[in-house]
Scaffold this motif. Structure first.
Motif, PDB file in Angstrom:
ATOM      1  N   UNK A 169       0.846  -1.207   0.000  1.00 59.55           N
ATOM      2  CA  UNK A 169       0.000   0.000   0.000  1.00 59.55           C
ATOM      3  C   UNK A 169       0.872   1.244   0.000  1.00 59.55           C
ATOM      4  N   UNK A 170       1.926   1.222   0.831  1.00 63.56           N
ATOM      5  CA  UNK A 170       2.815   2.382   0.876  1.00 63.56           C
ATOM      6  C   UNK A 170       3.508   2.599  -0.463  1.00 63.56           C
ATOM      7  N   UNK A 171       3.958   1.487  -1.087  1.00 63.39           N
ATOM      8  CA  UNK A 171       4.609   1.625  -2.393  1.00 63.39           C
ATOM      9  C   UNK A 171       3.641   2.166  -3.439  1.00 63.39           C
ATOM     10  N   UNK A 172       2.385   1.662  -3.387  1.00 64.53           N
ATOM     11  CA  UNK A 172       1.386   2.138  -4.338  1.00 64.53           C
ATOM     12  C   UNK A 172       1.088   3.610  -4.101  1.00 64.53           C
ATOM     13  N   UNK A 173       0.940   3.963  -2.805  1.00 62.07           N
ATOM     14  CA  UNK A 173       0.686   5.366  -2.494  1.00 62.07           C
ATOM     15  C   UNK A 173       1.856   6.242  -2.922  1.00 62.07           C
ATOM     16  N   UNK A 174       3.070   5.724  -2.709  1.00 63.29           N
ATOM     17  CA  UNK A 174       4.245   6.494  -3.129  1.00 63.29           C
ATOM     18  C   UNK A 174       4.266   6.650  -4.652  1.00 63.29           C
ATOM     19  N   UNK A 175       3.880   5.569  -5.367  1.00 62.17           N
ATOM     20  CA  UNK A 175       3.852   5.672  -6.822  1.00 62.17           C
ATOM     21  C   UNK A 175       2.837   6.687  -7.302  1.00 62.17           C
ATOM     22  N   UNK A 176       1.608   6.630  -6.714  1.00 64.32           N
ATOM     23  CA  UNK A 176       0.590   7.601  -7.095  1.00 64.32           C
ATOM     24  C   UNK A 176       1.013   9.016  -6.747  1.00 64.32           C
ATOM     25  N   UNK A 177       1.608   9.158  -5.550  1.00 59.14           N
ATOM     26  CA  UNK A 177       2.076  10.490  -5.153  1.00 59.14           C
ATOM     27  C   UNK A 177       3.170  10.983  -6.093  1.00 59.14           C
ATOM     28  N   UNK A 178       4.072  10.054  -6.485  1.00 53.89           N
ATOM     29  CA  UNK A 178       5.127  10.443  -7.413  1.00 53.89           C
ATOM     30  C   UNK A 178       4.563  10.878  -8.756  1.00 53.89           C
ATOM     31  N   UNK A 179       3.532  10.134  -9.249  1.00 51.39           N
ATOM     32  CA  UNK A 179       2.927  10.516 -10.527  1.00 51.39           C
ATOM     33  C   UNK A 179       2.269  11.884 -10.437  1.00 51.39           C
ATOM     34  N   UNK A 180       1.563  12.099  -9.299  1.00 50.58           N
ATOM     35  CA  UNK A 180       0.921  13.402  -9.122  1.00 50.58           C
ATOM     36  C   UNK A 180       1.960  14.514  -9.023  1.00 50.58           C
ATOM     37  N   UNK A 181       3.030  14.241  -8.260  1.00 56.70           N
ATOM     38  CA  UNK A 181       4.075  15.256  -8.130  1.00 56.70           C
ATOM     39  C   UNK A 181       4.748  15.531  -9.474  1.00 56.70           C
ATOM     40  N   UNK A 182       4.932  14.476 -10.295  1.00 58.13           N
ATOM     41  CA  UNK A 182       5.537  14.669 -11.610  1.00 58.13           C
ATOM     42  C   UNK A 182       4.657  15.546 -12.492  1.00 58.13           C
ATOM     43  N   UNK A 183       3.342  15.290 -12.412  1.00 57.84           N
ATOM     44  CA  UNK A 183       2.433  16.105 -13.213  1.00 57.84           C
ATOM     45  C   UNK A 183       2.471  17.554 -12.750  1.00 57.84           C
ATOM     46  N   UNK A 184       2.440  17.748 -11.431  1.00 56.40           N
ATOM     47  CA  UNK A 184       2.493  19.113 -10.914  1.00 56.40           C
ATOM     48  C   UNK A 184       3.822  19.774 -11.251  1.00 56.40           C
ATOM     49  N   UNK A 185       4.885  18.974 -11.220  1.00 54.61           N
ATOM     50  CA  UNK A 185       6.197  19.537 -11.525  1.00 54.61           C
ATOM     51  C   UNK A 185       6.264  19.998 -12.984  1.00 54.61           C
ATOM     52  N   UNK A 186       5.683  19.225 -13.883  1.00 56.72           N
ATOM     53  CA  UNK A 186       5.681  19.628 -15.280  1.00 56.72           C
ATOM     54  C   UNK A 186       4.915  20.928 -15.471  1.00 56.72           C
ATOM     55  N   UNK A 187       3.783  21.032 -14.720  1.00 55.90           N
ATOM     56  CA  UNK A 187       3.008  22.268 -14.828  1.00 55.90           C
ATOM     57  C   UNK A 187       3.820  23.455 -14.309  1.00 55.90           C
ATOM     58  N   UNK A 188       4.527  23.244 -13.184  1.00 61.47           N
ATOM     59  CA  UNK A 188       5.336  24.338 -12.639  1.00 61.47           C
ATOM     60  C   UNK A 188       6.486  24.695 -13.575  1.00 61.47           C
ATOM     61  N   UNK A 189       7.059  23.657 -14.214  1.00 62.92           N
ATOM     62  CA  UNK A 189       8.159  23.935 -15.150  1.00 62.92           C
ATOM     63  C   UNK A 189       7.677  24.805 -16.298  1.00 62.92           C
ATOM     64  N   UNK A 190       6.468  24.484 -16.805  1.00 63.18           N
ATOM     65  CA  UNK A 190       5.930  25.309 -17.886  1.00 63.18           C
ATOM     66  C   UNK A 190       5.732  26.748 -17.431  1.00 63.18           C
ATOM     67  N   UNK A 191       5.224  26.919 -16.199  1.00 63.96           N
ATOM     68  CA  UNK A 191       5.039  28.274 -15.680  1.00 63.96           C
ATOM     69  C   UNK A 191       6.385  28.971 -15.500  1.00 63.96           C
ATOM     70  N   UNK A 192       7.359  28.215 -15.021  1.00 64.55           N
ATOM     71  CA  UNK A 192       8.679  28.830 -14.811  1.00 64.55           C
ATOM     72  C   UNK A 192       9.335  29.238 -16.129  1.00 64.55           C
ATOM     73  N   UNK A 193       9.144  28.424 -17.162  1.00 65.48           N
ATOM     74  CA  UNK A 193       9.734  28.789 -18.453  1.00 65.48           C
ATOM     75  C   UNK A 193       9.154  30.100 -18.963  1.00 65.48           C
ATOM     76  N   UNK A 194       7.830  30.255 -18.755  1.00 70.42           N
ATOM     77  CA  UNK A 194       7.209  31.515 -19.179  1.00 70.42           C
ATOM     78  C   UNK A 194       7.716  32.681 -18.350  1.00 70.42           C
ATOM     79  N   UNK A 195       7.874  32.421 -17.025  1.00 75.11           N
ATOM     80  CA  UNK A 195       8.342  33.503 -16.165  1.00 75.11           C
ATOM     81  C   UNK A 195       9.814  33.789 -16.397  1.00 75.11           C
ATOM     82  N   UNK A 196      10.585  32.741 -16.792  1.00 80.18           N
ATOM     83  CA  UNK A 196      12.018  32.930 -17.001  1.00 80.18           C
ATOM     84  C   UNK A 196      12.294  33.885 -18.154  1.00 80.18           C
ATOM     85  N   UNK A 197      11.505  33.767 -19.203  1.00 81.07           N
ATOM     86  CA  UNK A 197      11.721  34.663 -20.345  1.00 81.07           C
ATOM     87  C   UNK A 197      11.541  36.117 -19.936  1.00 81.07           C
TER      88      UNK A 197
END
Length: 618
Positions: free
Chosen positions: A317-345
């Protein structure tokens, strides 16, 4: 008039987005439930399987130990039946002497072999000799013709049997063998009974429970006494009749285990009552003992395996929760990266403009720093020049004092010389020699006074070393004598004889003492109490020198500025305000400190310098 027959427009993509998200979440939840169910079954199979392997290992050891224990007694009836004494009694069962000798011999062998009983029966089953002949439960006179071990032995081959003694009520395992006469016929049967209590005692207290069942599935040996005489199989009338005919368990009532057998995750379990109350599920490993007709069961409590399975499931259960959390964090990280790229310019554009501004400001700061460093260098040079000027001013004062000191011995020497000339004319040579000796003493004093002037005028480049304070103070008193006399001050010294030497330069330390005593003389001039007290004390590896006057003291408002260059409380022309500043700088170079306290009345300057170790003393 035209009519639109196309009907309402289909729902747009954005309108279907919430429904699609709900369906995805439901599918994901169902998948998680299926994964957890499959993981739970796999975890139980693994944990119970490992427990079963442990139980099988313990089973092999238990069976081997049980077979080895029984093998010790298996051949005893045959060996005993071949003895002459036993054959003689079988041939003449009514001989009292043979019976008595046989009883005694059987009792001795029974004690040596640690068996329960050894006894001899006639072909009709009547016992004619027994090792327990002298006890209340003696087998003598008892008939055991109904016992299977007697029946099998009378058929001509060794036999074995488990049962509860009908006479003693003690459980035991019986080995029997026929006793043959000279013609080869069966004249008697020898039986050896061994107790089983010691076997059960060896099984108790371990991680495993052990029980042994007869061919009908009834428990007759068990590490848990509560399991005895319970059957794993249904007690059918045929089984009960067979057991009663052999009187295997005497008059003991037999019962069944309720719902004993079950399976979980493909592993056989037995649900049995527990001594502490309730029931427990045990992992069961079973092996048959064909020679004895038994089945040995080794049982391992499944609670530990189930706890291990739950732990494995929790880890999944912990591994599954960690996997789901990692997937969610990866998705959020991609969204933040896109925002940062726009702000970086945007930020890069601002940084370019800001960098140009900072470069101009940095250029101005570097120019200001260069100007400030040049100003500081000029200030340090001016301070060094002013320190030398202050020293020369102090030398002027000391020169006047030394001039006065030299004039006094010169005048005295002139008077002694005139007196000596008159005394020589008169022929008074002894007194003339005394005057000449006084003149020589005055001449020796004048070079010492000149030496003080040269030392004071020299640049303070002398190194540090061990300086004794008492001799230095004697020279210092000579230098400041005229200043003390001019102000009417008296210098009182309190220097312990065991005071350790100071780590300092003699010339610079003398300059510090001259400045402090001169300031004290200026302070007490015109006062009622014109004492100047100089004391020294040692402690904690340092020497503290205090110079106290009884003048008006230093006001609190200006005490913090007293060591600043060019700060003075004297009138115009009376000083440059460099004496205490020079003193503080000298002490700082020597690793010392100076402080001012209000003595009420007067002021007290406290000088602290390192004390030299004894081995550094001159």
């Amino acid at each position: 008039m035209e009519i639109d027959a196309s009907g309402p427009a289909p729902a747009s993509g954005p309108a279907r987005a919430p429904l699609r998200r709900v369906l995805m979440l439901a599918a994901l939840a169902g998948l998680v439930v299926l994964l957890l169910a499959a993981g739970n079954r796999l975890a139980q199979q693994r944990a119970l399987g490992q427990g079963h392997l442990r139980a099988e290992t313990a089973l092999r050891l238990t069976v081997n130990a049980l077979q080895a224990d029984l093998a010790r007694y298996e051949m005893l009836p045959q060996l005993i039946g071949d003895l002459d004494l036993i054959r003689q009694l079988a041939a003449a069962p009514g001989d009292p002497a043979l019976r008595r000798a046989t009883n005694q011999w059987l009792a001795a062998q029974n004690a040596a072999l640690q068996s329960s009983n050894i006894y001899l029966m006639r072909p009709d089953g009547l016992t004619i000799a027994a090792s327990n002949f002298g006890t209340a439960v003696s087998f003598l006179g008892q008939n055991f013709a109904y016992r299977p071990y007697f029946i099998d032995a009378m058929r001509g081959h060794p036999a074995r049997f488990y049962g509860v003694g009908t006479t003693s009520g003690v459980r035991g395992y019986f080995f029997s063998a026929p006793v043959r006469d000279a013609a080869g016929g069966i004249a008697a049967v020898v039986a050896v009974k061994i107790g089983v209590d010691r076997i059960e005692e060896a099984w108790r207290g371990g991680d495993y429970q052990v029980m042994v069942t007869d061919p009908d599935g009834t428990v007759f040996l068990a590490s848990d006494p509560g399991w005895l005489y319970h059957s794993l199989n249904p007690l059918t009338p045929v089984r009960l009749a067979r057991t009663q005919a052999a009187r295997r368990y005497a008059d003991t009532a037999l019962t069944e285990f309720p719902q004993a057998a079950l399976h979980r995750a493909g592993v056989e379990l037995l649900r049995l009552p527990h001594a502490g109350g309730g029931t427990r599920d045990f992992i069961a490993a079973t092996q048959a003992m064909p020679g004895a007709g038994w089945r040995v069961h080794v049982l391992l409590d499944s609670a530990e395996a189930m706890a291990q399975a739950r732990l494995m499931l929790a880890s999944m259960v912990l591994l599954l929760a960690a996997g789901l959390s990692g997937a969610l964090m990866l998705r959020q990280r991609r969204a933040r990266i896109a925002e940062r790229l726009a702000a970086t310019a945007e930020l890069e554009h601002r940084v370019i403009a800001r960098t140009a501004d900072l470069a101009r400001v940095n250029q101005r700061l570097q120019q200001e720093i260069a100007e400030r460093r040049a100003t500081e260098a000029e200030l340090r040079a001016a301070q060094a020049s002013l320190v030398q000027v202050g020293k020369l001013a102090a030398l002027g004062q000391m020169s006047a004092s030394l001039s006065h000191e030299i004039n006094q011995p010169l005048a005295a020497a002139r008077n002694y010389a005139d007196s000596a000339a008159i005394l020589i004319e008169r022929g008074d040579y002894p007194r003339a020699r005394e005057n000449i000796a006084e003149i020589l003493a005055l001449v020796d004093r004048m070079p010492a006074i000149g030496k003080h002037l040269r030392q004071a005028a020299r640049q303070p480049g002398d190194g540090t070393g061990a300086v004794a304070l008492a001799p230095l103070l004697r020279e210092t008193r000579t230098i400041v004598a005229q200043r003390l006399a001019a102000s009417g001050a008296t210098l009182e010294l309190d220097i312990p004889a065991d005071l350790p030497p100071l780590c300092a330069g003699p010339t610079r330390l003398q300059q510090v003492l001259v400045n402090l005593i001169s300031n004290a003389a200026d302070a007490v001039e015109g006062s009622a109490d014109r004492r100047i007290e100089l004391a020294a004390r040692a402690g904690d590896g340092r020497v503290t020198i205090t110079v106290r006057d009884h003048g008006p003291g230093v006001p609190q408002a200006i005490a913090a500025r007293i060591f600043d260059p060019f700060f003075t409380t004297k009138g115009i022309g009376a000083g440059l305000g460099l004496g205490l500043s020079i003193t503080a700088n000298i002490l700082r170079d020597l690793g010392g400190q100076i402080s001012l306290t209000d003595a009420r009345p007067g002021a007290c300057f406290r000088v602290s310098l390192p004390a030299c170790p004894p081995e550094a003393a001159p």
